[in-house]
Design a protein around this motif. Structure first.
Motif, PDB file in Angstrom:
ATOM      1  N   ASP A 149       0.835  -1.197   0.000  1.00 43.10           N
ATOM      2  CA  ASP A 149       0.000   0.000   0.000  1.00 43.10           C
ATOM      3  C   ASP A 149       0.876   1.254   0.000  1.00 43.10           C
ATOM      4  N   SER A 150       0.291   2.362  -0.409  1.00 43.82           N
ATOM      5  CA  SER A 150       1.053   3.608  -0.511  1.00 43.82           C
ATOM      6  C   SER A 150       1.527   4.123   0.834  1.00 43.82           C
ATOM      7  N   ASP A 151       0.849   3.746   1.909  1.00 49.30           N
ATOM      8  CA  ASP A 151       1.257   4.202   3.244  1.00 49.30           C
ATOM      9  C   ASP A 151       2.188   3.216   3.941  1.00 49.30           C
ATOM     10  N   ASP A 152       2.603   2.173   3.253  1.00 49.43           N
ATOM     11  CA  ASP A 152       3.552   1.208   3.812  1.00 49.43           C
ATOM     12  C   ASP A 152       4.936   1.854   3.863  1.00 49.43           C
ATOM     13  N   PRO A 153       5.649   1.772   4.983  1.00 44.86           N
ATOM     14  CA  PRO A 153       6.999   2.370   5.045  1.00 44.86           C
ATOM     15  C   PRO A 153       7.928   1.868   3.939  1.00 44.86           C
ATOM     16  N   ARG A 154       7.719   0.634   3.477  1.00 41.39           N
ATOM     17  CA  ARG A 154       8.571   0.088   2.417  1.00 41.39           C
ATOM     18  C   ARG A 154       8.317   0.749   1.072  1.00 41.39           C
ATOM     19  N   ALA A 155       7.208   1.465   0.959  1.00 39.72           N
ATOM     20  CA  ALA A 155       6.856   2.129  -0.302  1.00 39.72           C
ATOM     21  C   ALA A 155       7.408   3.556  -0.375  1.00 39.72           C
ATOM     22  N   GLU A 156       7.984   4.035   0.700  1.00 36.87           N
ATOM     23  CA  GLU A 156       8.418   5.437   0.756  1.00 36.87           C
ATOM     24  C   GLU A 156       9.404   5.756  -0.377  1.00 36.87           C
ATOM     25  N   GLY A 157       9.136   6.852  -1.063  1.00 33.60           N
ATOM     26  CA  GLY A 157       9.999   7.297  -2.157  1.00 33.60           C
ATOM     27  C   GLY A 157       9.657   6.720  -3.502  1.00 33.60           C
ATOM     28  N   GLU A 158       8.748   5.738  -3.565  1.00 32.96           N
ATOM     29  CA  GLU A 158       8.419   5.086  -4.830  1.00 32.96           C
ATOM     30  C   GLU A 158       6.959   5.242  -5.233  1.00 32.96           C
TER      31      GLU A 158
END
Length: 546
Positions: free
Chosen positions: A112-121
């Protein structure tokens, strides 16, 4: 007489032989002697075939572009659903007859867009998708009966297919008549790109789930586009691109046949995504040989009876690996020749790369140039006037035969090693194409492989005329706000119920598509559904070979 003519064209001493990218030596001249004796599935030479007849060397339709030109798509998607919807409408207004949707890396990897692993992408290389709400926004105002939609998504493809079908159903479209496709080729993802989620075997099982579900509920939708394109982009040559793609397709067919479906119930909706760059005649011969070989495989190995099942339905996506950062305007000319190759070979759909794609998400100007390139071929250059215009050429027919033999050799090697699933799981295919890519790069650096503007005909160019696509904070803010709103407004008890059912279906080994459809309609998110399946299947770990 032909032999006497050929003797006059022997290579002089000291002149190096010429090979195409598939390793076939190209003779100085071709005559009837080079094509005599070839027998296709009808017992006749390809030059005596008619288009639209088995084994379809000359095209899958009798009248090809005389009836209707190829579908023209542009690859697009960025930021959030709202921004992408605006570009969709621009492309349709400009004349595109299909859409080819890009998704951002978090969406491709089930985050999901709010997942910390998605940050910057989030939203950087494609459209961010978190829930059914994003599909509703992205396709608002798009007539899904008039415009076919291709989705470039793999690891999370089952979820995205469910969202597309649910969105269409909610808007009143009959999904039994809905056309379109999803890439959904996880084996090539493990070979060539890396946006995988689950281990090899459950990933193949998920592909089978989508094929089975669509065969029974959305029979005109193509749930898999087997993607030789990325295998080639990763280092394979043109013949290997086709051979590996057919080996992958066979794996998906065999997974689906285990479920009790007949080959003619589903195989006709499998499609292919192939690359088109490099030597023009090699590309034409590649697709002519591929159509013939695929038809033969379906008929002789799987017992298909419906001729439409045997069609190699394809999109020619061309050709990212052929584009250059150096002198990017040269990519306009490259794109024109790639489109010409695709048309002369009989592609059903063309998604032509834009000249700025080596740098950035394509600008509207670049997309219009690519579209106009294809429209010129239709309106001004007579490419729709006759079917298979190169058919009967001694060179093209001989090269078609040789390309087919090369493809068969690739398939045999894969089968002898235990099949494509085993080869991918053990990392053998990945190792092979990676080494080929390294060898190609060395040839590019040394100048042995000549590339205009890169290692020959160079100019000093510090400021290429390329408009970079900006990454906008407001796009990210809008996406995160939309996700929060969905979570606040949905029925969370229903979300929990459907996610529990999905987790149980995955653990039981059932077809998970019905459970995914229910969760999608409850506005469960991509990340929530993915984690349910991770609980059952685990995560893929790439094999490292030395």
């Amino acid at each position: 007489m032909a032999q006497e003519l050929k003797s006059k064209f022997e290579l002089p001493k000291g002149v190096k032989p010429v090979f195409n990218d598939s390793g076939i030596e190209i003779k100085p001249v071709y005559t009837a002697d080079d094509v005599n004796g070839h027998a296709n599935g009808n017992g006749n030479g390809a030059e005596s075939e008619l288009p639209g007849q088995y084994p379809f060397t000359r095209g899958i339709h009798a009248d090809m572009y005389r009836r209707r030109p190829w579908t023209m798509r542009q690859y697009t998607g960025f930021g959030n659903a709202k921004a992408t919807n605006e570009r969709f409408h621009y492309l349709i207004k400009t004349g595109n007859t299909g859409l080819n949707v890009a998704f951002d890396l978090p969406s491709q990897c089930g985050l999901d867009s709010d997942d910390p692993r998605a940050e910057g992408e989030v939203g950087r290389v494609g459209m961010a998708i978190d829930s059914l709400r994003d599909f509703e926004v992205a396709f608002d105002g798009v007539d899904l009966d008039a415009i076919t939609v291709s989705m470039t998504i793999n690891g999370s493809a089952a979820i995205m297919i469910a969202m597309y079908l649910a969105m269409a159903e909610k808007r009143g479209f009959d999904i039994k008549n809905l056309r379109g496709t999803a890439q959904n080729d996880i084996l090539k993802e493990m070979i060539g790109r890396g946006t995988w989620i689950f281990p090899v075997e459950p990933s193949v099982k998920l592909v089978g789930d989508t094929i089975e579900y669509c065969a029974r509920n959305a029979p005109n939708y193509s749930p898999v586009s087997i993607c030789g394109y990325h295998v080639r982009e990763s280092g394979a040559n043109p013949a290997e691109e086709m051979g590996y793609a057919f080996s992958i397709a066979k794996a998906y067919i065999e997974e689906t046949l285990k479920r009790g479906l007949d080959i003619d119930e589903f195989a006709g909706r499998l499609s292919f995504n192939f690359n088109v760059f490099g030597k023009l005649f090699e590309e034409v011969a590649k697709f002519r040989a591929g159509r013939r070989l695929w038809a033969t495989i379906l008929k002789e190995e799987y017992g298909a009876k419906d001729p439409k099942t045997m069609w190699m339905r394809m999109i020619a996506g061309g050709g990212g690996f052929g584009l250059t950062i150096d002198q990017p305007e040269n990519n306009i000319m490259r794109g024109a020749y790639y489109a010409l190759s695709a048309v002369l070979s009989g592609a059903q759909t063309i998604a032509l790369c834009c000249y700025d794609e080596a740098y950035t998400i394509p600008s509207p100007k670049a997309q219009q140039i690519s579209l106009r390139t294809m429209q010129l071929l239709i309106e001004e250059l007579g490419l729709c006037d006759t079917v298979d215009p190169l058919g009967g050429s001694y060179f093209v027919e001989a090269l078609t035969d040789e390309m087919e033999a090369k493809m068969k050799a690739v398939i045999k090697r894969v089968d002898d090693e235990g099949g494509i699933v085993k080869s991918v799981a053990e990392g053998r295919v990945q190792d092979y194409v990676s080494k080929k890519a390294f060898e190609h790069h060395k040839e590019l650096e040394s100048g042995e492989f000549r590339k205009v503007g890169v290692n020959c005909y160079r100019v000093d160019e510090d400021n290429p005329d390329v408009e970079f696509h900006p990454s906008k904070q407001e796009d990210l803010d809008l996406q995160l706000a939309s996700l929060r709103k969905v979570k606040d407004e949905r029925n969370n008890a229903e979300v929990e119920r459907t996610l529990k059912a999905l987790r149980e279906a995955a653990k039981a080994g059932d077809n998970v598509m019905p459970a995914i459809m229910d969760a999608v309609k409850a506005y469960a998110t991509v990340g929530e559904m993915t984690e349910c399946m991770v609980d059952a299947y685990g995560r893929y770990e790439e094999p490292i070979t030395i």
